[in-house]
Enzyme design. Sequence first.
Site, PDB file in Angstrom:
ATOM      1  N   HIS A  75     -28.874   6.784   5.217  1.00 20.71           N
ATOM      2  CA  HIS A  75     -28.609   8.111   5.772  1.00 20.71           C
ATOM      3  C   HIS A  75     -28.746   8.041   7.282  1.00 20.71           C
ATOM      4  O   HIS A  75     -29.595   7.335   7.806  1.00 20.71           O
ATOM      5  CB  HIS A  75     -29.600   9.145   5.216  1.00 20.71           C
ATOM      6  CG  HIS A  75     -29.127  10.536   5.390  1.00 20.71           C
ATOM      7  ND1 HIS A  75     -29.298  11.228   6.555  1.00 20.71           N
ATOM      8  CD2 HIS A  75     -28.435  11.359   4.556  1.00 20.71           C
ATOM      9  CE1 HIS A  75     -28.740  12.424   6.427  1.00 20.71           C
ATOM     10  NE2 HIS A  75     -28.223  12.531   5.224  1.00 20.71           N
ATOM     11  N   ASP A 131     -26.652  11.786  -2.758  1.00 25.71           N
ATOM     12  CA  ASP A 131     -25.532  11.443  -3.645  1.00 25.71           C
ATOM     13  C   ASP A 131     -25.896  10.449  -4.725  1.00 25.71           C
ATOM     14  O   ASP A 131     -25.076  10.181  -5.616  1.00 25.71           O
ATOM     15  CB  ASP A 131     -24.386  10.870  -2.793  1.00 25.71           C
ATOM     16  CG  ASP A 131     -23.802  11.945  -1.901  1.00 25.71           C
ATOM     17  OD1 ASP A 131     -23.648  11.698  -0.691  1.00 25.71           O
ATOM     18  OD2 ASP A 131     -23.539  13.051  -2.403  1.00 25.71           O
TER      19      ASP A 131
HETATM   20  C1  SDX Z   1     -24.120  12.361   2.845  1.00 25.47           C
HETATM   21  O1  SDX Z   1     -25.180  13.467   7.511  1.00 25.47           O
HETATM   22  C2  SDX Z   1     -25.566  14.043   6.452  1.00 25.47           C
HETATM   23  O2  SDX Z   1     -26.527  14.822   6.450  1.00 25.47           O
HETATM   24  C3  SDX Z   1     -24.764  13.749   5.220  1.00 25.47           C
HETATM   25  C4  SDX Z   1     -25.277  14.324   3.924  1.00 25.47           C
HETATM   26  C5  SDX Z   1     -25.169  15.833   3.914  1.00 25.47           C
HETATM   27  O3  SDX Z   1     -25.939  16.477   3.179  1.00 25.47           O
HETATM   28  O4  SDX Z   1     -24.219  16.370   4.546  1.00 25.47           O
HETATM   29  O5  SDX Z   1     -26.642  13.972   3.754  1.00 25.47           O
HETATM   30  C6  SDX Z   1     -24.483  13.808   2.727  1.00 25.47           C
HETATM   31  O6  SDX Z   1     -23.051  12.063   3.327  1.00 25.47           O
HETATM   32  C7  SDX Z   1     -25.115  11.317   2.417  1.00 25.47           C
HETATM   33  C8  SDX Z   1     -24.646   9.873   2.714  1.00 25.47           C
HETATM   34  C9  SDX Z   1     -23.660   9.443   1.608  1.00 25.47           C
HETATM   35  N1  SDX Z   1     -23.044   8.162   1.963  1.00 25.47           N
HETATM   36  C10 SDX Z   1     -23.338   7.042   1.280  1.00 25.47           C
HETATM   37  O7  SDX Z   1     -24.209   6.958   0.424  1.00 25.47           O
HETATM   38  C11 SDX Z   1     -22.487   5.842   1.668  1.00 25.47           C
HETATM   39  C12 SDX Z   1     -23.376   4.603   1.847  1.00 25.47           C
HETATM   40  N2  SDX Z   1     -24.223   4.805   3.027  1.00 25.47           N
HETATM   41  C13 SDX Z   1     -23.659   4.488   4.264  1.00 25.47           C
HETATM   42  O8  SDX Z   1     -22.420   4.022   4.441  1.00 25.47           O
HETATM   43  C14 SDX Z   1     -24.514   4.765   5.493  1.00 25.47           C
HETATM   44  O9  SDX Z   1     -25.823   4.583   5.167  1.00 25.47           O
HETATM   45  C15 SDX Z   1     -24.308   6.137   6.091  1.00 25.47           C
HETATM   46  C16 SDX Z   1     -22.865   6.393   6.365  1.00 25.47           C
HETATM   47  C17 SDX Z   1     -24.841   7.180   5.187  1.00 25.47           C
HETATM   48  C18 SDX Z   1     -25.085   6.187   7.403  1.00 25.47           C
HETATM   49  O10 SDX Z   1     -24.456   5.308   8.254  1.00 25.47           O
HETATM   50  P1  SDX Z   1     -25.021   5.058   9.744  1.00 25.47           P
HETATM   51  O11 SDX Z   1     -26.148   5.959  10.065  1.00 25.47           O
HETATM   52  O12 SDX Z   1     -23.833   5.061  10.651  1.00 25.47           O
HETATM   53  O13 SDX Z   1     -25.661   3.643   9.599  1.00 25.47           O
HETATM   54  P2  SDX Z   1     -24.867   2.279   9.764  1.00 25.47           P
HETATM   55  O14 SDX Z   1     -23.581   2.348   8.978  1.00 25.47           O
HETATM   56  O15 SDX Z   1     -24.802   1.962  11.200  1.00 25.47           O
HETATM   57  O16 SDX Z   1     -25.853   1.254   8.991  1.00 25.47           O
HETATM   58  C19 SDX Z   1     -27.006   0.711   9.661  1.00 25.47           C
HETATM   59  C20 SDX Z   1     -27.253  -0.641   8.984  1.00 25.47           C
HETATM   60  C21 SDX Z   1     -26.005  -1.536   8.992  1.00 25.47           C
HETATM   61  O17 SDX Z   1     -26.475  -2.873   8.882  1.00 25.47           O
HETATM   62  P3  SDX Z   1     -26.595  -3.779  10.277  1.00 25.47           P
HETATM   63  O18 SDX Z   1     -25.233  -3.663  10.954  1.00 25.47           O
HETATM   64  O19 SDX Z   1     -27.717  -3.119  11.049  1.00 25.47           O
HETATM   65  O20 SDX Z   1     -26.925  -5.167   9.780  1.00 25.47           O
HETATM   66  O21 SDX Z   1     -27.542  -0.426   7.588  1.00 25.47           O
HETATM   67  C22 SDX Z   1     -26.524  -1.030   6.789  1.00 25.47           C
HETATM   68  C23 SDX Z   1     -25.325  -1.215   7.692  1.00 25.47           C
HETATM   69  O22 SDX Z   1     -24.506  -2.313   7.240  1.00 25.47           O
HETATM   70  N3  SDX Z   1     -26.228  -0.077   5.706  1.00 25.47           N
HETATM   71  C24 SDX Z   1     -26.018  -0.431   4.440  1.00 25.47           C
HETATM   72  C25 SDX Z   1     -25.859   0.800   3.756  1.00 25.47           C
HETATM   73  N4  SDX Z   1     -25.973   1.817   4.611  1.00 25.47           N
HETATM   74  C26 SDX Z   1     -26.208   1.272   5.824  1.00 25.47           C
HETATM   75  N5  SDX Z   1     -25.944  -1.643   3.832  1.00 25.47           N
HETATM   76  C27 SDX Z   1     -25.702  -1.620   2.500  1.00 25.47           C
HETATM   77  N6  SDX Z   1     -25.544  -0.477   1.754  1.00 25.47           N
HETATM   78  C28 SDX Z   1     -25.617   0.736   2.360  1.00 25.47           C
HETATM   79  N7  SDX Z   1     -25.459   1.842   1.642  1.00 25.47           N
END
Ligand code: SDX
Length: 390
Positions: free
Chosen positions: A271, A328
């Site tokens: 998140h 989710d």
């Molecule tokens: C919602 O914003 C909100 O409030 C949203 C929400 C709402 O109520 O409106 O809460 C609802 O959208 C919840 C999130 C649902 N999405 C997912 O579950 C999809 C999977 N999660 C992600 O793709 C990710 O965690 C996000 C999009 C939720 C957050 O992305 P960020 O903050 O931009 O973080 P990032 O993509 O920069 O990740 C940071 C690191 C990275 O690794 P490094 O580059 O540091 O090595 O964490 C890793 C990412 O690769 N990472 C994951 C991961 N999520 C982040 N690695 C594996 N699996 C994951 N799910």
Amino acid sequence: LTGFITLDPGYKNSGSCTSEITFLDGELGILRYRGYSIEDLAEKASFPEVSYLLIFGELPTAQQLAQFDADIKKHTLVNEEMKNIIDGFPKTAHPMGVLSALTSALTAFNPKAVNVENEKEMYEAICKTIAKFLVIATWTYRKTMGYPLNYYDNTKGYVENFMQLMFRLPTGPYAANPIIVNALDKLFILHGDHEQNCSTSTVRMVGSSHAGLFASISAGVSALWGPLHGGANQAVLEMLEEINKDGGDTDKFMAKAKDKNDPFRLMGFGHRVYKNFDPRARIIKKAADEVLNTLGVDDPILAIAKKLEAAALVDEYFVSRKLYPNVDFYSGIIYRALGIPTDMFTVMFAIGRLPGWIAQWKEMRENKEPIGRPRQIYTGHPLREFKSNK
Ligand code: SDX
């Protein structure tokens, strides 16, 4: 920094507005609507009550809630010509695409809900949106199933209406299971608002040009559709089903999620704000156990979800990046137990988030926020002389 512009992709460190609606503390896993904790609201309030709270700022008295319900019920009929639009879609159309189109089309039949210059017009546009959005959201399901479209029953409550709009057969009465109504009421509350997430920021951005409420909500639906945002609840179930079909080997999928050469992510984890447990995920996980036990549903998917969660909570990759289950991760397991198809999960999220989108749009307009227009850092060609390549 170039001159006065700070580059902040994804606005990870930028505040776009001030707001009195929702408070999040990502480190402590706190979520409050208008100062009330999400735990209290999910336990003690109803979704219509919480919708009123989000939009108007205070919990309603019994009389105010009854009046709000009555004012919404004045607008639960959707113009029959809207059916011509839904008929134009193939049955295979994703419900979120149909919902976004139908929401925008509401402007054609309710032109006054475009520019809401005074409180009375704003209130009427809000009641119309809440009434009609629920109906057209369920029409997207009826369309994909090839079923006749149902009408809102003004003798029933909002969440009961969701169930009858979705599942009532053309013949005979329909009585929704109170356990399901109660679970859905709680789920809608938990999705109510979440400060400046991607879809809410989109609703504010579109509304900041003084586009109407229906057009702004339609844009929010499109933003929510993405698998990184609300579309994640559908992606979680598809991922869990894939793991189940693959024999339940969660370690294999954990390894894929950590492999930088593999685009696979553990959907439902991580998140932007919560660097601790998403408080909503904690409540939904408990509700999933309760609903499946009460309904006598034994879903192997739930066991796989719990195994994944347990493994991630002790895995260095996830712990070091503070990746925890989000809203989710468990919600789809409940929707599935209620007989709601996977491609309708994000529509469920949209129904819950509607009052939050409305509240934020209303606050943006009342605060007379300026039109949203960020700057950029230009990295293209310097001036060059025109020489045709023909
Ligand atoms: C919602 O914003 C909100 O409030 C949203 C929400 C709402 O109520 O409106 O809460 C609802 O959208 C919840 C999130 C649902 N999405 C997912 O579950 C999809 C999977 N999660 C992600 O793709 C990710 O965690 C996000 C999009 C939720 C957050 O992305 P960020 O903050 O931009 O973080 P990032 O993509 O920069 O990740 C940071 C690191 C990275 O690794 P490094 O580059 O540091 O090595 O964490 C890793 C990412 O690769 N990472 C994951 C991961 N999520 C982040 N690695 C594996 N699996 C994951 N799910």
